[in-house]
Scaffold this motif. Structure first.
Motif, mmCIF file in Angstrom:
data_model
loop_
_atom_site.group_PDB
_atom_site.id
_atom_site.type_symbol
_atom_site.label_atom_id
_atom_site.label_comp_id
_atom_site.label_asym_id
_atom_site.label_seq_id
_atom_site.Cartn_x
_atom_site.Cartn_y
_atom_site.Cartn_z
ATOM 1 N N UNK A 101 25.514 68.253 46.843
ATOM 2 C CA UNK A 101 26.502 69.242 47.287
ATOM 3 C C UNK A 101 26.694 69.181 48.805
ATOM 4 N N UNK A 102 25.590 69.046 49.547
ATOM 5 C CA UNK A 102 25.658 68.989 51.007
ATOM 6 C C UNK A 102 26.386 67.730 51.468
ATOM 7 N N UNK A 103 26.158 66.594 50.793
ATOM 8 C CA UNK A 103 26.837 65.347 51.164
ATOM 9 C C UNK A 103 28.352 65.517 51.126
ATOM 10 N N UNK A 104 28.830 66.212 50.070
ATOM 11 C CA UNK A 104 30.268 66.423 49.932
ATOM 12 C C UNK A 104 30.793 67.388 50.991
ATOM 13 N N UNK A 105 30.094 68.506 51.199
ATOM 14 C CA UNK A 105 30.562 69.518 52.143
ATOM 15 C C UNK A 105 30.501 69.034 53.590
ATOM 16 N N UNK A 106 29.579 68.130 53.891
ATOM 17 C CA UNK A 106 29.460 67.586 55.243
ATOM 18 C C UNK A 106 30.318 66.330 55.426
ATOM 19 N N UNK A 107 31.078 65.983 54.368
ATOM 20 C CA UNK A 107 32.002 64.835 54.412
ATOM 21 C C UNK A 107 31.289 63.531 54.785
ATOM 22 N N UNK A 108 30.146 63.322 54.117
ATOM 23 C CA UNK A 108 29.379 62.087 54.307
ATOM 24 C C UNK A 108 29.741 61.126 53.182
ATOM 25 N N UNK A 109 30.032 59.879 53.521
ATOM 26 C CA UNK A 109 30.416 58.883 52.518
ATOM 27 C C UNK A 109 29.203 58.429 51.715
ATOM 28 N N UNK A 110 29.455 58.048 50.464
ATOM 29 C CA UNK A 110 28.401 57.469 49.652
ATOM 30 C C UNK A 110 27.985 56.125 50.239
ATOM 31 N N UNK A 111 26.696 55.812 50.163
ATOM 32 C CA UNK A 111 26.250 54.473 50.521
ATOM 33 C C UNK A 111 26.758 53.485 49.490
ATOM 34 N N UNK A 112 26.651 53.878 48.228
ATOM 35 C CA UNK A 112 27.164 53.098 47.100
ATOM 36 C C UNK A 112 28.103 54.007 46.308
ATOM 37 N N UNK A 113 29.439 53.760 46.381
ATOM 38 C CA UNK A 113 30.401 54.650 45.718
ATOM 39 C C UNK A 113 30.148 54.848 44.230
ATOM 40 N N UNK A 114 29.487 53.892 43.579
ATOM 41 C CA UNK A 114 29.225 54.032 42.140
ATOM 42 C C UNK A 114 28.240 55.168 41.843
ATOM 43 N N UNK A 115 27.549 55.649 42.874
ATOM 44 C CA UNK A 115 26.603 56.754 42.674
ATOM 45 C C UNK A 115 27.306 58.095 42.502
#
Length: 376
Positions: A101-115
């Motif tokens: 949830x924090x990754x999304x709200x802080x607008x951090x990109x996935x290291x691997x988009x498939x995750x």
């Protein structure tokens, strides 16, 4: 002269048991037994050392109570370990959901988009239905089902970047420890170690007591929930308190509290201590400040008091200066308060450290208690 025959009432004075019926004798025996119990209880209460554990949420009260149980000889049995295992699984699932949830709200990109699909899987986790039968805990088969997604997410650079910014949101201190040990937790025969149990986090609801003896002196330790909703219960436990241990997690000075996402944890602890240290009920009670840290952290050197909260803006001194941290809590006391505010620095999960510190605390409490008994 007629022979003198003493009355029944006179005889009963000198031979109290001779003229009683069997029913009366049994009543008398029960009455004396009750009197003995009352006198025993009075003696016990007079000798009892009642210690109240207070502090904000996640300050280490429950961990301290676990340490007392370990130190004073009541280790955790199979059932207790199974309960803590379910709690640990819950900690892991809740922790990884917070990070996703924090990754999304802080607008951090996935290291691997498939995750993203693993993130969706965890966010779709139904906490109410999955935990209902475990009373807020996750059972092994449920944890095994979600383990591949948890493992993939924790290895993702985007989640790691979110973790590095954890001071901006609420995340349990022990989450990293458990996520770093997923292989151990995923074993079919896994049972928590003593350190795992100490790091397991389950919010205290209501009032929990633990009784033990040290050299024939009875101790009763009372743990009260630290969340804001639980603090009204603090005042229910004030009767016959010998000492108060007010716990503060000094390693969480750069984090926000669970009860108020914009409230600094150390600032909240400081504020919640004010009504305790200034309460007239405790004018003759030993108040001991416990500044706990789970493990040493590098972040201590990165912050100064002015970075924590406006409340601490009076000083630009480094947080690593422990004397200044104690002074912040002393300033919460009114000037007329003369009783000293004792303090100790501890590492919450280090059993030997807690053993040594509590030995000093016990001596302080017993010394102050003896003085009070002599004044009565």
């Amino acid at each position: 002269m007629a022979d003198f025959l003493p009355s029944r009432s006179v005889l009963s004075v000198f031979f109290p048991n001779c003229l009683l019926t069997s029913g009366e004798a049994e009543q008398l025996r029960k009455s004396r037994e009750i009197d003995k119990c009352i006198n025993r209880d009075k003696t016990y209460v007079k000798r009892l050392v009642k210690i109240l554990l207070l502090g904000a949420g996640e300050s280490g009260k429950s961990t301290f109570l676990k340490q007392m149980r370990i130190i004073h000889g009541q280790d955790f049995d199979q059932k207790a370990k199974e309960d803590f295992r379910a709690t640990i699984f819950s900690n892991v699932i809740k922790g990884i959901r917070v990070l996703v949830d924090a990754r999304e709200k802080l607008h951090i990109s996935w290291g691997n988009p498939s995750n993203q699909r693993h993130g969706d899987t965890m966010m779709a986790f139904d906490t109410r239905s999955a935990m209902a039968h475990g009373h807020g805990m996750v059972e092994p088969k449920v944890f095994q089902h979600y383990l591949p997604s948890i493992r993939a997410l924790w290895a993702d650079q985007g989640i790691q970047s979110a973790y590095d910014r954890r001071r901006e949101f609420q995340l349990g201190e022990s989450v990293k420890y458990f996520l770093d040990n997923l292989e151990k937790l995923g074993q079919s025969d896994y049972l928590p170690s003593q350190q795992d149990i100490l790091l397991a986090r389950k919010p205290t609801k209501g009032i929990h007591e633990y009784n033990f003896e040290i050299k024939n002196v009875p101790f009763k330790m009372v743990d009260v929930g630290g969340q804001r909703s639980e603090r009204r219960r603090w005042f229910e436990c004030f009767d016959s308190v010998t000492s108060i241990l007010f716990l503060v997690s000094s390693s969480e000075y750069d984090q926000v509290s669970d009860g108020g996402r914009q409230t600094n944890r150390l600032s909240e602890s400081s504020t919640s201590s004010r009504p305790i240290v200034n309460n007239r009920v405790f004018s003759n009670v030993s108040i001991i400040l416990f500044l706990t840290r789970r493990t040493p952290g590098e972040k201590v050197k990165q912050y100064r008091f002015k970075d924590i909260s406006p409340e601490f803006s009076v000083t630009h001194q480094p947080v690593e200066r422990p004397g200044l941290l104690v002074e912040c809590f002393r300033k919460k006391r009114r000037e007329q308060q003369q009783k000293p505010l004792y303090h100790h620095f501890t590492t919450a999960i280090n059993t030997e450290n807690i053993r040594l510190v509590f030995r000093d605390v016990k001596d302080t409490i017993l010394h102050d208690n003896l003085k009070q008994l002599m004044l009565q």
